[in-house]
Design an enzyme around this catalytic site. Structure first.
Site: not given
Length: 83
Positions: A64-66
């Site tokens: 997952a980002h961020p």
């Protein structure tokens, strides 16, 4: 930690990440994470070590980002170059 997007966003890029990997099996033998929320990243890596995952699995994983966990890709990014 200067390659960790989330650490840069938080202006907390001091520190480092280092891994030791068995050249034959590609298993992660040990990891050090010194930096913001290093324990959280270590938990992800500890689970990978307990599951005997090869570093290349984490190298190609989508995180997952961020998040700080996405720095795991960066940690193993150039391992293939060194073999």
């Amino acid at each position: 930690m200067t390659w960790v997007a989330r650490a840069l966003e938080m202006d907390e890029s001091r520190g480092l990440m280092k891994a030791v990997v068995d050249a034959e099996t590609e298993e992660i033998l040990g990891v050090t994470v010194l930096g913001i929320e290093g324990g959280e990243v270590m938990s992800v890596l500890q689970m990978a070590m307990m599951g005997h995952l090869r570093y290349s699995v984490l190298q190609a994983a989508v995180f997952a980002h961020p998040t700080l966990a996405e720095s795991i890709n960066n940690l193993f990014l150039h391992f293939d170059d060194e073999n």
